[in-house]
Design an enzyme around this catalytic site. Structure first.
Site, mmCIF file in Angstrom:
data_model
loop_
_atom_site.group_PDB
_atom_site.id
_atom_site.type_symbol
_atom_site.label_atom_id
_atom_site.label_comp_id
_atom_site.label_asym_id
_atom_site.label_seq_id
_atom_site.Cartn_x
_atom_site.Cartn_y
_atom_site.Cartn_z
ATOM 1 N N TYR A 39 0.815 -1.216 0.000
ATOM 2 C CA TYR A 39 0.000 0.000 0.000
ATOM 3 C C TYR A 39 0.851 1.271 0.000
ATOM 4 O O TYR A 39 0.418 2.310 -0.493
ATOM 5 C CB TYR A 39 -0.897 0.034 1.235
ATOM 6 C CG TYR A 39 -2.148 -0.823 1.155
ATOM 7 C CD1 TYR A 39 -2.523 -1.480 -0.005
ATOM 8 C CD2 TYR A 39 -2.962 -0.961 2.272
ATOM 9 C CE1 TYR A 39 -3.672 -2.255 -0.061
ATOM 10 C CE2 TYR A 39 -4.125 -1.731 2.228
ATOM 11 C CZ TYR A 39 -4.464 -2.377 1.059
ATOM 12 O OH TYR A 39 -5.607 -3.133 1.012
ATOM 13 N N GLY A 40 2.021 1.217 0.603
ATOM 14 C CA GLY A 40 2.784 2.436 0.867
ATOM 15 C C GLY A 40 3.236 3.193 -0.357
ATOM 16 O O GLY A 40 3.587 4.372 -0.266
ATOM 17 N N CYS A 70 -2.132 -2.058 9.801
ATOM 18 C CA CYS A 70 -1.333 -1.411 8.751
ATOM 19 C C CYS A 70 -1.403 0.084 8.998
ATOM 20 O O CYS A 70 -2.500 0.661 9.021
ATOM 21 C CB CYS A 70 -1.898 -1.769 7.382
ATOM 22 S SG CYS A 70 -1.183 -0.846 5.995
ATOM 23 N N ASN A 71 -0.248 0.721 9.180
ATOM 24 C CA ASN A 71 -0.234 2.162 9.435
ATOM 25 C C ASN A 71 -0.756 2.952 8.247
ATOM 26 O O ASN A 71 -1.499 3.923 8.410
ATOM 27 C CB ASN A 71 1.197 2.608 9.770
ATOM 28 C CG ASN A 71 1.650 2.155 11.139
ATOM 29 O OD1 ASN A 71 1.416 2.808 12.139
ATOM 30 N ND2 ASN A 71 2.307 1.001 11.179
ATOM 31 N N CYS A 182 5.851 0.982 10.380
ATOM 32 C CA CYS A 182 5.150 0.118 9.423
ATOM 33 C C CYS A 182 5.150 -1.269 10.029
ATOM 34 O O CYS A 182 6.174 -1.708 10.582
ATOM 35 C CB CYS A 182 5.866 0.123 8.069
ATOM 36 S SG CYS A 182 5.258 -1.126 6.890
ATOM 37 N N THR A 183 4.040 -1.977 9.930
ATOM 38 C CA THR A 183 3.961 -3.279 10.593
ATOM 39 C C THR A 183 4.885 -4.321 9.959
ATOM 40 O O THR A 183 5.152 -5.362 10.574
ATOM 41 C CB THR A 183 2.509 -3.814 10.609
ATOM 42 O OG1 THR A 183 1.972 -3.831 9.276
ATOM 43 C CG2 THR A 183 1.642 -2.957 11.507
ATOM 44 N N HIS A 184 5.387 -4.074 8.750
ATOM 45 C CA HIS A 184 6.381 -4.977 8.176
ATOM 46 C C HIS A 184 7.740 -4.841 8.873
ATOM 47 O O HIS A 184 8.526 -5.798 8.888
ATOM 48 C CB HIS A 184 6.581 -4.683 6.679
ATOM 49 C CG HIS A 184 5.493 -5.183 5.788
ATOM 50 N ND1 HIS A 184 4.296 -4.500 5.623
ATOM 51 C CD2 HIS A 184 5.404 -6.283 4.988
ATOM 52 C CE1 HIS A 184 3.531 -5.164 4.761
ATOM 53 N NE2 HIS A 184 4.181 -6.244 4.363
#
Length: 259
Positions: A39-40, A70-71, A182-184
């Site tokens: 998405y980013g 997800c931020n 970011c959750t990743h």
């Protein structure tokens, strides 16, 4: 209780890991929007549309709460989701507020790692303006790190070269805290702890998000070493290989390090 977590890919599994640890008897549905990951790097209208489509699919299930893990998706669409659905919906927020508090005690600065879109949206800039009275917060987009994560690329040499390139010219002695926005990114927490100077603390929003989830659903968030609930993986393109990837990524998070 069945709780859904949603992300564009495997990043939100970092939040799921924390939720499983603190809510070991609950059932979880994890949904990844694999048709549109990441998405980013997308536009704001695109992300809003992708999130709405995915959440519409999730809401066909019997769930009692939704975590937008997800931020970027939170920044783009959380308010509209809350207006649309009548179950508890919890979003992600970069842990800037606790980072600023810690930096004040240390007399140093804060560096926020996130996606380009998250850093550009008003939800993030308003957050920084609200809590950063002394102008100590700096931001750095790391879009490539999401791709590394989606490829399950955890080779230390490769990741160290990447961070050396991104951080060249940065005086890390000025910083006491780095926010993984970011959750990743928490997939690389243990690697970063080896690469970065030892005085730098890494924090992310998973703990606060799960605390908020617990407060809204009325559960006691008691840390546990065991998990007795059920986990179901779904993805928007229905790719069995990606479902397997999610299982392997969750196993990596649970066995390689503690978030």
């Amino acid at each position: 209780m069945r709780i859904a977590l949603f992300d564009s890919g495997i990043g939100g599994l970092t939040v799921l890991t924390e939720a499983m640890r603190r809510l070991p008897k609950e059932d979880f549905l994890y949904f990844a929007d694999t048709l549109h990951v990441p998405y980013g790097t997308k536009t704001l209208p695109e992300v809003k549309r992708f999130v709405q489509e995915s959440v519409n699919t999730i809401m066909q299930e019997e769930i009692q709460a939704l975590v937008v893990a997800c931020n970027t998706a939170t920044s783009a669409a959380i308010e509209e989701l809350r207006r649309t659905y009548d179950i508890p919906i919890i979003g992600m927020e970069p842990a800037v507020k606790p980072a600023v508090k810690r930096s004040q005690a240390a007399g140093k600065r804060v560096l926020v790692f996130a996606t380009s879109l998250t850093l550009s949206l008003s939800k993030y800039t308003d957050l920084v303006a609200r809590v950063d009275d002394h102008k100590v917060v700096d931001s750095m987009p790391l879009p490539e790190l999401v791709q590394y994560c989606e490829q399950l690329q955890f080779d230390r040499d490769e990741i160290e070269r990447y961070f050396n390139r991104k951080l060249s010219g940065i005086d890390l002695a000025q910083y006491s805290t780095i926010v993984l926005g970011c959750t990743h990114f928490p997939y690389y927490k243990s690697l970063l702890q080896q690469i970065l100077p030892p005085h730098i603390e890494l924090i992310d929003g998973s703990h606060g998000t799960v605390e908020r989830l617990c407060s809204l659903i009325g559960c006691s968030a008691t840390p546990s070493k065991g998990y007795s609930g059920h986990i179901e993986f779904r993805c928007s393109d229905g790719n069995p290989a990606y479902l397997d990837k999610m299982a392997r990524a969750l196993d990596y998070l649970q066995t390689q390090y503690t978030l």
